[in-house]
Design a protein around this motif. Structure first.
Motif, short mmCIF file in Angstrom:
data_model
loop_
_atom_site.label_atom_id
_atom_site.label_comp_id
_atom_site.label_asym_id
_atom_site.label_seq_id
_atom_site.Cartn_x
_atom_site.Cartn_y
_atom_site.Cartn_z
N SER A 126 12.31 34.38 -25.61
CA SER A 126 11.26 34.95 -26.38
C SER A 126 10.17 34.76 -25.83
O SER A 126 9.20 35.46 -26.15
CB SER A 126 11.37 34.07 -27.62
OG SER A 126 10.90 32.71 -27.43
N GLY A 127 10.05 33.91 -24.77
CA GLY A 127 8.78 33.69 -23.81
C GLY A 127 7.77 32.75 -24.82
O GLY A 127 6.78 32.65 -24.33
N ARG A 128 8.44 32.10 -25.83
CA ARG A 128 7.55 31.44 -26.73
C ARG A 128 8.05 30.24 -27.12
O ARG A 128 7.47 29.16 -27.91
CB ARG A 128 7.28 32.14 -28.03
CG ARG A 128 6.65 33.66 -27.90
CD ARG A 128 6.40 34.13 -29.49
NE ARG A 128 7.71 33.85 -30.29
CZ ARG A 128 8.22 35.04 -30.40
NH1 ARG A 128 8.45 36.17 -29.52
NH2 ARG A 128 9.44 35.06 -31.09
N SER A 129 9.01 29.85 -26.26
CA SER A 129 9.67 28.25 -26.49
C SER A 129 8.70 27.19 -26.05
O SER A 129 8.32 27.00 -24.91
CB SER A 129 10.94 28.05 -25.70
OG SER A 129 11.43 26.61 -25.86
N VAL A 133 7.15 26.55 -22.26
CA VAL A 133 5.72 26.82 -22.17
C VAL A 133 4.93 25.59 -21.47
O VAL A 133 4.30 25.71 -20.47
CB VAL A 133 4.96 27.46 -23.43
CG1 VAL A 133 3.58 27.70 -23.01
CG2 VAL A 133 5.61 28.63 -23.80
N ARG A 134 5.23 24.57 -22.26
CA ARG A 134 4.75 23.20 -21.69
C ARG A 134 4.82 22.92 -20.37
O ARG A 134 4.00 22.30 -19.56
CB ARG A 134 4.78 22.30 -22.78
CG ARG A 134 4.20 20.82 -22.31
CD ARG A 134 2.61 20.79 -22.55
NE ARG A 134 2.36 19.57 -22.43
CZ ARG A 134 1.06 19.37 -21.59
NH1 ARG A 134 0.35 20.51 -21.22
NH2 ARG A 134 0.53 18.11 -21.32
N VAL A 156 3.79 33.81 -24.66
CA VAL A 156 2.66 33.10 -24.10
C VAL A 156 3.21 32.27 -22.68
O VAL A 156 2.47 32.00 -22.09
CB VAL A 156 2.45 31.98 -25.10
CG1 VAL A 156 1.56 32.52 -26.30
CG2 VAL A 156 3.51 31.11 -25.56
N ALA A 157 4.57 32.29 -22.49
CA ALA A 157 4.84 31.68 -21.34
C ALA A 157 4.34 32.63 -20.07
O ALA A 157 4.13 32.14 -19.09
CB ALA A 157 6.53 31.41 -21.07
#
Length: 199
Positions: A126-129, A133-134, A156-157
Motif C-alpha cells: 500500500s505504501g502506507r504501512s 514507513v517509520r 506516504v512511504a
C-alpha cells in the motif's frame, strides 16, 4: 476433469493482468539499475542490506535476505553476502511492539543494527504501512540508503525512499507477485556484478 468456464476465465485474466503489470514495469528499467548500483556499492564497502515488511511482505523480506545470505542461483558459486530481515526475531518484534508500539517494530532494531552506508528495503504493497514507513524514515536519518518496493501510488512511504519502485496497481496479490519478481531481478543483477570479486 471438471471444466468450470468461470474459473478458466479467472485464471487467464489473473495471469494476463500479472503479465501486463510486469510489462508496464519493464518500460522503465532504470530505477532497478539504480537500486542494483546502490546495493553493489554497499556490499563492496563492507556494508549490508536490510529488509522489512508485514504479512506477505515479511515473507518476501525473509526470502530476499536469505537469497543473499545463502544462495540465489544454484549454478553460481560465491561467498555469502550480508543481509538481514528485520522480521525474523519474534522476541525482538514483540518486545518492540510491547515497549514502543507496533509502528517501531522495525525502526527500533534498525537503529541498533543499521549503519551509514547500508541499504534498507521497505516492502509495503500500500505504501502506507506505519511500521515500514517509520523504518524508512529512521533509515534515512541514519544515512542508510532507502529503497521502497511499493504499490498503488507509492503512498506516504515514497517520501522516505531514495529509490522507489512502485507497482501501479491496488490489488495486493498482483503487487506481491511483482515485488518478488523485482527483488529477484535486483539480486540476480547484483550477483552478476559481485561474483567477479569473489573469484
Amino acid at each position: 476433469m471438471h471444466n468450470n468456464p468461470k474459473e478458466t476465465a479467472r485464471i487467464v485474466s489473473s495471469l494476463q493482468r500479472a503479465a501486463a503489470l510486469k510489462l508496464t514495469l519493464a518500460e522503465d528499467p532504470y530505477p532497478l539499475i539504480a537500486v542494483v548500483e546502490a546495493c553493489d556499492t554497499a556490499i563492496r564497502a563492507g556494508n549490508k542490506l536490510l529488509f522489512c515488511g508485514n504479512g506477505g511482505s515479511a515473507s518476501d523480506s525473509q526470502h530476499l535476505a536469505t537469497e543473499l545470505l545463502i544462495r540465489l542461483r544454484g549454478s553460481v558459486a560465491r561467498n555469502s553476502w550480508p543481509a538481514i530481515s528485520l522480521t525474523l526475531d519474534a522476541s525482538a518484534l514483540t518486545a518492540a511492539g510491547n515497549d514502543f508500539g507496533f509502528d517501531e517494530v522495525f525502526a527500533r532494531p534498525l537503529s541498533g543494527l543499521g549503519k551509514t552506508g547500508d541499504v534498507l528495503f521497505g516492502i509495503t504493497t500500500s505504501g502506507r504501512s506505519p511500521s515500514v514507513v517509520r523504518a524508512l524514515q529512521v533509515g534515512r536519518e541514519m544515512g542508510i540508503t532507502t529503497v521502497g518496493l511499493l504499490g498503488g501510488d507509492g503512498g506516504v512511504a515514497r517520501a522516505f525512499c531514495d529509490h522507489a519502485i512502485v507497482v501501479p496497481d491496488f490489488d495486493t496479490m498482483r503487487i506481491q507477485e511483482c515485488h518478488i519478481s523485482l527483488g529477484h531481478i535486483i539480486l540476480e543483477l547484483l550477483e552478476d556484478r559481485l561474483i567477479g570479486a569473489d573469484r
